[in-house]
Design a protein around this motif. Sequence first.
Motif, PDB file in Angstrom:
ATOM      1  N   ALA A 168       0.806  -1.214   0.000  1.00  0.00           N
ATOM      2  CA  ALA A 168       0.000   0.000   0.000  1.00  0.00           C
ATOM      3  C   ALA A 168       0.843   1.269   0.000  1.00  0.00           C
ATOM      4  N   THR A 169       2.145   1.150  -0.241  1.00  0.00           N
ATOM      5  CA  THR A 169       3.022   2.303  -0.093  1.00  0.00           C
ATOM      6  C   THR A 169       3.236   3.083  -1.381  1.00  0.00           C
ATOM      7  N   GLY A 170       3.038   2.485  -2.533  1.00  0.00           N
ATOM      8  CA  GLY A 170       3.247   3.206  -3.785  1.00  0.00           C
ATOM      9  C   GLY A 170       4.676   3.675  -3.929  1.00  0.00           C
ATOM     10  N   THR A 171       4.855   4.962  -4.189  1.00  0.00           N
ATOM     11  CA  THR A 171       6.190   5.502  -4.430  1.00  0.00           C
ATOM     12  C   THR A 171       6.799   6.155  -3.197  1.00  0.00           C
ATOM     13  N   ALA A 172       6.217   5.969  -2.037  1.00  0.00           N
ATOM     14  CA  ALA A 172       6.707   6.626  -0.822  1.00  0.00           C
ATOM     15  C   ALA A 172       7.899   5.914  -0.188  1.00  0.00           C
ATOM     16  N   GLY A 173       8.240   4.726  -0.649  1.00  0.00           N
ATOM     17  CA  GLY A 173       9.347   3.975  -0.064  1.00  0.00           C
ATOM     18  C   GLY A 173      10.663   4.719  -0.167  1.00  0.00           C
ATOM     19  N   ASP A 212       8.739   2.574   4.421  1.00  0.00           N
ATOM     20  CA  ASP A 212       7.777   2.534   3.313  1.00  0.00           C
ATOM     21  C   ASP A 212       6.999   3.837   3.168  1.00  0.00           C
ATOM     22  N   GLU A 213       7.052   4.697   4.156  1.00  0.00           N
ATOM     23  CA  GLU A 213       6.346   5.984   4.126  1.00  0.00           C
ATOM     24  C   GLU A 213       7.310   7.172   4.092  1.00  0.00           C
ATOM     25  N   TYR A 214       8.584   6.908   3.965  1.00  0.00           N
ATOM     26  CA  TYR A 214       9.622   7.928   4.024  1.00  0.00           C
ATOM     27  C   TYR A 214       9.364   9.079   3.038  1.00  0.00           C
ATOM     28  N   GLY A 215       8.900   8.780   1.863  1.00  0.00           N
ATOM     29  CA  GLY A 215       8.634   9.806   0.851  1.00  0.00           C
ATOM     30  C   GLY A 215       7.523  10.761   1.237  1.00  0.00           C
ATOM     31  N   ASN A 216       6.703  10.408   2.196  1.00  0.00           N
ATOM     32  CA  ASN A 216       5.620  11.285   2.657  1.00  0.00           C
ATOM     33  C   ASN A 216       6.088  12.275   3.726  1.00  0.00           C
ATOM     34  N   ARG A 240      12.163  16.343   8.160  1.00  0.00           N
ATOM     35  CA  ARG A 240      11.982  15.045   8.817  1.00  0.00           C
ATOM     36  C   ARG A 240      12.793  13.967   8.096  1.00  0.00           C
ATOM     37  N   LYS A 241      12.843  13.988   6.779  1.00  0.00           N
ATOM     38  CA  LYS A 241      13.666  13.022   6.040  1.00  0.00           C
ATOM     39  C   LYS A 241      15.118  13.120   6.478  1.00  0.00           C
ATOM     40  N   TYR A 242      15.623  14.342   6.504  1.00  0.00           N
ATOM     41  CA  TYR A 242      17.013  14.573   6.882  1.00  0.00           C
ATOM     42  C   TYR A 242      17.254  14.119   8.329  1.00  0.00           C
ATOM     43  N   HIS A 243      16.354  14.493   9.211  1.00  0.00           N
ATOM     44  CA  HIS A 243      16.490  14.154  10.619  1.00  0.00           C
ATOM     45  C   HIS A 243      16.438  12.641  10.843  1.00  0.00           C
ATOM     46  N   LYS A 244      15.615  11.942  10.101  1.00  0.00           N
ATOM     47  CA  LYS A 244      15.521  10.488  10.252  1.00  0.00           C
ATOM     48  C   LYS A 244      16.837   9.831   9.848  1.00  0.00           C
ATOM     49  N   LEU A 245      17.484  10.363   8.811  1.00  0.00           N
ATOM     50  CA  LEU A 245      18.794   9.833   8.431  1.00  0.00           C
ATOM     51  C   LEU A 245      19.812  10.072   9.550  1.00  0.00           C
ATOM     52  N   GLU A 246      19.770  11.266  10.151  1.00  0.00           N
ATOM     53  CA  GLU A 246      20.642  11.559  11.299  1.00  0.00           C
ATOM     54  C   GLU A 246      20.400  10.569  12.428  1.00  0.00           C
ATOM     55  N   GLU A 247      19.118  10.324  12.726  1.00  0.00           N
ATOM     56  CA  GLU A 247      18.770   9.415  13.824  1.00  0.00           C
ATOM     57  C   GLU A 247      19.207   7.984  13.545  1.00  0.00           C
ATOM     58  N   ILE A 248      19.081   7.543  12.308  1.00  0.00           N
ATOM     59  CA  ILE A 248      19.520   6.187  11.972  1.00  0.00           C
ATOM     60  C   ILE A 248      20.995   6.044  12.341  1.00  0.00           C
ATOM     61  N   ALA A 249      21.815   6.980  11.878  1.00  0.00           N
ATOM     62  CA  ALA A 249      23.255   6.914  12.154  1.00  0.00           C
ATOM     63  C   ALA A 249      23.525   6.949  13.661  1.00  0.00           C
ATOM     64  N   GLU A 250      22.882   7.859  14.344  1.00  0.00           N
ATOM     65  CA  GLU A 250      23.104   8.021  15.783  1.00  0.00           C
ATOM     66  C   GLU A 250      22.713   6.764  16.560  1.00  0.00           C
ATOM     67  N   LEU A 251      21.542   6.236  16.278  1.00  0.00           N
ATOM     68  CA  LEU A 251      21.057   5.075  17.024  1.00  0.00           C
ATOM     69  C   LEU A 251      21.855   3.815  16.714  1.00  0.00           C
ATOM     70  N   VAL A 252      22.311   3.683  15.486  1.00  0.00           N
ATOM     71  CA  VAL A 252      23.139   2.533  15.121  1.00  0.00           C
ATOM     72  C   VAL A 252      24.506   2.651  15.794  1.00  0.00           C
TER      73      VAL A 252
END
Length: 163
Positions: A29-34, A90-94, A99-111
Amino acid sequence: MFKKFLLLLLVVFVVLQLFRPRLDNTAGATGTAGINNHVSVPQHVDQLLKTSCYDCHSNTTTYPWYASLQPVGWWLDDHISEGKKELNFDEYGNYNLRRKYHKLEEIAELVEENEMPLSSYTLVHNDAKLTGDQKKLLVDWTSKAMNDMKAKYPIDSLIRKKQ
């Protein structure tokens, strides 16, 4: 007395099985938002994300057999819902640019800080544990993706100015 207590526990356990959460799996159900449609994700990074992250952070959750046992199913449902609310690949494009930029920051930080994937998840999903090289791969990927965004968009559209 002890037998009555055990019988009561058994009855409670059986009754709990009647109240199951709806499994939240909206695959397709995500379409092109992945995320793959918005950020360059190399195949080896994509596979790593699918192995270590997607069960809680995508619409393609693979539920284990014990998800149908209550109260474990409720706990898993809450955990997965919270994970998707925080980040859903799957909803990242929305998401908006910040928020997109911040989520990438958080991925790196949490990993980097060994906070993701959660130890409660890797306890059961041993293949989701990240090696040092895999962590570096994810951090390098997020760094490249963030740099690509900085090259494409003005920095004030990606980062909120500190006041």
